[in-house]
Scaffold this active site. Structure first.
Site, PDB file in Angstrom:
ATOM      1  N   HIS A   1       0.831  -1.221   0.000  1.00  0.00           N
ATOM      2  CA  HIS A   1       0.000   0.000   0.000  1.00  0.00           C
ATOM      3  C   HIS A   1       0.859   1.262   0.000  1.00  0.00           C
ATOM      4  O   HIS A   1       0.433   2.301   0.504  1.00  0.00           O
ATOM      5  CB  HIS A   1      -0.959   0.028   1.192  1.00  0.00           C
ATOM      6  CG  HIS A   1      -1.692  -1.253   1.397  1.00  0.00           C
ATOM      7  ND1 HIS A   1      -2.881  -1.547   0.776  1.00  0.00           N
ATOM      8  CD2 HIS A   1      -1.371  -2.350   2.138  1.00  0.00           C
ATOM      9  CE1 HIS A   1      -3.281  -2.756   1.130  1.00  0.00           C
ATOM     10  NE2 HIS A   1      -2.373  -3.274   1.948  1.00  0.00           N
TER      11      HIS A   1
ATOM     12  N   SER B   1      16.189  20.829 -16.997  1.00  0.00           N
ATOM     13  CA  SER B   1      15.004  21.625 -17.291  1.00  0.00           C
ATOM     14  C   SER B   1      15.460  22.931 -17.924  1.00  0.00           C
ATOM     15  O   SER B   1      16.519  23.458 -17.595  1.00  0.00           O
ATOM     16  CB  SER B   1      14.246  21.907 -15.995  1.00  0.00           C
ATOM     17  OG  SER B   1      13.453  23.066 -16.142  1.00  0.00           O
TER      18      SER B   1
ATOM     19  N   LYS C   1      17.226  21.072 -11.733  1.00  0.00           N
ATOM     20  CA  LYS C   1      16.580  19.799 -12.048  1.00  0.00           C
ATOM     21  C   LYS C   1      17.469  18.783 -12.774  1.00  0.00           C
ATOM     22  O   LYS C   1      18.246  19.133 -13.648  1.00  0.00           O
ATOM     23  CB  LYS C   1      15.357  20.060 -12.932  1.00  0.00           C
ATOM     24  CG  LYS C   1      14.294  20.867 -12.236  1.00  0.00           C
ATOM     25  CD  LYS C   1      13.400  20.005 -11.404  1.00  0.00           C
ATOM     26  CE  LYS C   1      12.364  19.418 -12.317  1.00  0.00           C
ATOM     27  NZ  LYS C   1      11.240  18.845 -11.628  1.00  0.00           N
TER      28      LYS C   1
ATOM     29  N   GLU D   1      10.652   7.638 -17.311  1.00  0.00           N
ATOM     30  CA  GLU D   1       9.294   8.153 -17.537  1.00  0.00           C
ATOM     31  C   GLU D   1       8.796   7.788 -18.929  1.00  0.00           C
ATOM     32  O   GLU D   1       7.635   7.408 -19.116  1.00  0.00           O
ATOM     33  CB  GLU D   1       9.270   9.673 -17.368  1.00  0.00           C
ATOM     34  CG  GLU D   1       9.506  10.114 -15.932  1.00  0.00           C
ATOM     35  CD  GLU D   1       9.743  11.618 -15.840  1.00  0.00           C
ATOM     36  OE1 GLU D   1       8.827  12.386 -16.149  1.00  0.00           O
ATOM     37  OE2 GLU D   1      10.867  12.016 -15.477  1.00  0.00           O
TER      38      GLU D   1
END
Ligand code: ARG
Length: 465
Positions: A164, A285, A291, A298
C-alpha cells in the site's frame, strides 16, 4: 502479370477493369511505405518457393537459376538504396516481383505459380517476426543479467519493503531486484513458447483453398526453418493470432518495465533519495536549473501505453473479420512493427540504465527504520514466547503507538517500557528488532534472508550463463 503489366497497374489491374484506380484509392490501399521492411523475408520466402517449384518439376532448372540471379541483384539494389520502390506497385511483394520480371523475364512471371499474396504475406510476417524474436531473447537475458549484477552488490543493503506504499517490512535490495528478474524470466519463457506458433508455414494455402499444383510444403518449411506447416488453408491465410500473441507478450513485458521505471522515478525523487542515476540518463530543465529528471524511465512508462494500444488495435482488427483473408489484415503491420521497435529500444536502454544505478544504502535503511518495519518481528517474537498471534499483533500495535508518541523506533524503547506491554519480553528482543535480525529471520525458500538471496543469485547466474 508481366512487369509491364504490373507497371500498368496504375492504369488498371487487368483486362477486366475499364478504368484506372483513382489516385486517392491508390494511396489509401498501398502498403509499400511500411511493408518494404519485410523485403528480406519476402525474397527468402520466394527463393524457397522457387526451389520447391523446381524440385517438383513445375519450373525448370534454368528458371530457378534466373530467379536466383534476379533476386541476388534485387537484394544488392535494396541494400545499396538503388532499388526504386513504387507506390503504384502497392506493396513489397508486387515491387519485388515486378523488378524480378524486369530483370529475368519469363522466369520471374512463373514465380507466383501456386502462390497468392495471401499466403505470401502471412509467411513473410512470420519469418520477419521470428528473426525479431531471436534478437529480443538476448535483450531479455541482458536485462536479467543487469538486475542480477545490481543484486550481487546489494544483498546486505536494506530497503523498506512496501505494501500500500506504506513501509511494511525490511527487505534486501537484492531481493527486490530479483523480483524483476523473475518477471523478465517469465517474459522470456512466454516469448520462447509463442515462437513455436509463429514458426509455422502458411505457404501452399494460396489464396484460401490450397492449390491444384503438387507443392511440397514440407520442403519449403525445411528450407525456411519452419517447425511445421499449417494444416488448414482457410485458417492459414487469415490467422493473425501469432501477431496478437507477440503483442500480448510485448505488453506484459512493457508492463514489467513500466513498474520498474515507476520505482526508479520514485526512488530518485528527493523525497526518497534511495538511488541516483548517472547524468547521461538524465535530462535538465530549460527553466529550473536545479533539475535532473529521470526522463528515460518516464518515457519507458509512457511507451507502455502505446504498446497496449497496439494489442488493442490487433484484437479489434481481427474480431469482426469473416474467413478468410480481408484487406483489413494489411493493418496488422504497423502496430506489430512498432511493438517490436518500442520493446527492443526500451529493453536496451533500461538494462543499461539499471546496471548503472547508484544505490544509497543509508537512505534506504533509515527509511526502513522510520517506518516501524520490524513490528511484525516483535509479534513473531511474542508468538515464540507462547502468545497467540492475534494477541501478539494487538500488543505490538500498542507498542508502535507509544513509539509514535515518543518519536522513536521500537528498538529505541527501553526494556521496562516494552515489558509493560508484555512481561515475556526479554533483553533478547533487541536482536529481533534490528533490521538485519528481521532479514535473517526470513529463511523460508523465496524469502529475503541473505542466505536465500545469495542462493537465488547463484541460481540465476547458472541459468543465464
Ligand atoms: N499488402 C497485403 C497485406 O499486407 C498483401 C496481401 C494482399 N492480398 C490481396 N489479396 N490483396 O495484407
Amino acid at each position: 502479370m508481366s512487369s509491364n503489366q504490373l507497371d500498368k497497374k496504375a492504369q488498371a489491374w487487368s483486362a477486366l477493369f475499364s478504368e484506372p484506380m483513382s489516385e486517392l484509392v491508390k494511396r489509401y490501399t498501398a502498403s509499400v511505405d511500411f511493408d518494404k521492411r519485410l523485403w528480406q523475408a519476402d525474397i527468402e520466402g520466394s527463393l524457397a518457393h522457387a526451389a520447391m517449384l523446381q524440385a517438383v518439376g513445375i519450373i525448370s532448372a534454368q528458371d530457378l537459376a534466373d530467379i536466383q540471379r534476379g533476386m541476388a541483384q534485387i537484394r544488392a539494389e535494396i541494400e545499396s538504396g538503388a532499388f526504386e520502390w513504387k507506390l503504384d506497385l502497392e506493396d513489397v511483394h508486387l515491387n519485388v516481383e515486378a523488378r524480378l520480371t524486369q530483370l529475368v523475364g519469363d522466369a520471374g512471371k512463373r514465380l507466383h505459380t501456386g502462390r497468392s499474396r495471401n499466403d505470401q504475406v502471412a509467411t513473410d510476417v512470420r519469418l520477419w517476426l521470428r528473426g525479431e524474436i531471436d534478437q529480443l531473447q538476448p535483450l531479455l537475458a541482458a536485462m536479467q543479467r543487469a538486475l542480477v549484477s545490481v543484486a550481487e552488490k546489494n544483498v546486505d543493503t536494506i530497503l523498506p519493503g512496501f505494501t500500500h506504499m506504506q513501509v511494511a517490512q525490511p527487505v534486501s535490495f537484492a531481493h527486490h531486484m530479483l523480483a524483476y528478474v523473475e518477471m523478465f524470466a517469465r517474459d522470456a519463457e512466454r516469448l520462447a513458447d509463442l515462437r513455436k506458433r509463429v514458426n509455422r508455414l502458411p505457404l501452399g494455402s494460396a489464396a484460401l483453398a490450397g492449390t491444384s499444383y503438387p507443392l511440397d510444403r514440407e520442403m519449403v518449411a525445411r528450407l525456411l526453418g519452419f517447425d511445421a506447416v499449417t494444416q488448414n488453408s482457410l485458417d492459414a491465410v487469415s490467422d493473425r493470432d501469432f501477431a496478437i500473441e507477440f503483442t500480448a507478450f510485448a505488453s506484459i513485458t512493457m508492463m514489467h518495465v513500466s513498474r520498474m521505471a515507476e520505482e526508479i522515478v520514485l526512488w530518485m525523487s528527493q523525497n526518497f533519495a534511495f538511488i541516483d542515476l548517472a547524468d547521461r540518463y538524465c535530462t535538465g530543465s530549460s527553466i529550473m536549473p536545479q533539475k535532473r529528471n529521470p526522463d528515460v524511465a518516464e518515457l519507458a512508462r509512457g511507451k507502455t501505453g502505446r504498446v497496449y494500444g497496439h494489442l488493442t488495435a490487433l484484437l479489434t482488427l481481427m474480431k469482426g473479420q469473416p474467413l478468410t483473408y480481408n484487406k483489413d489484415n494489411q493493418e496488422d503491420k504497423e502496430p506489430l512493427f512498432d511493438a517490436v521497435d518500442t520493446l527492443r529500444d526500451t529493453l536496451r536502454i533500461m538494462a543499461e540504465m539499471v546496471e548503472g544505478i547508484i544505490v544509497k544504502p543509508e537512505a534506504m535503511e533509515s527509511a526502513a527504520r522510520r517506518g516501524y518495519a520490524t513490528a511484525t518481528d516483535l509479534a513473531d517474537y511474542l508468538v515464540k514466547k507462547g502468545l497467540p498471534f492475534r494477541d501478539a499483533h494487538e500488543v505490538v500495535a500498542h507498542a508502535v503507538k507509544v513509539g509514535l508518541q515518543r518519536g522513536v523506533d521500537l528498538s529505541e524503547l527501553p526494556l521496562d517500557v516494552l515489558q509493560q506491554f508484555n512481561p515475556a519480553i526479554g533483553e533478547d528482543v533487541y536482536e529481533v528488532l534490528t533490521l538485519r535480525g528481521s532479514l535473517q529471520a526470513r529463511q523460508v525458500l523465496g524469502g529475503t534472508a541473505p542466505v536465500q538471496v545469495r542462493a537465488q543469485i547463484e541460481r540465476h547466474r547458472q541459468r543465464l550463463g
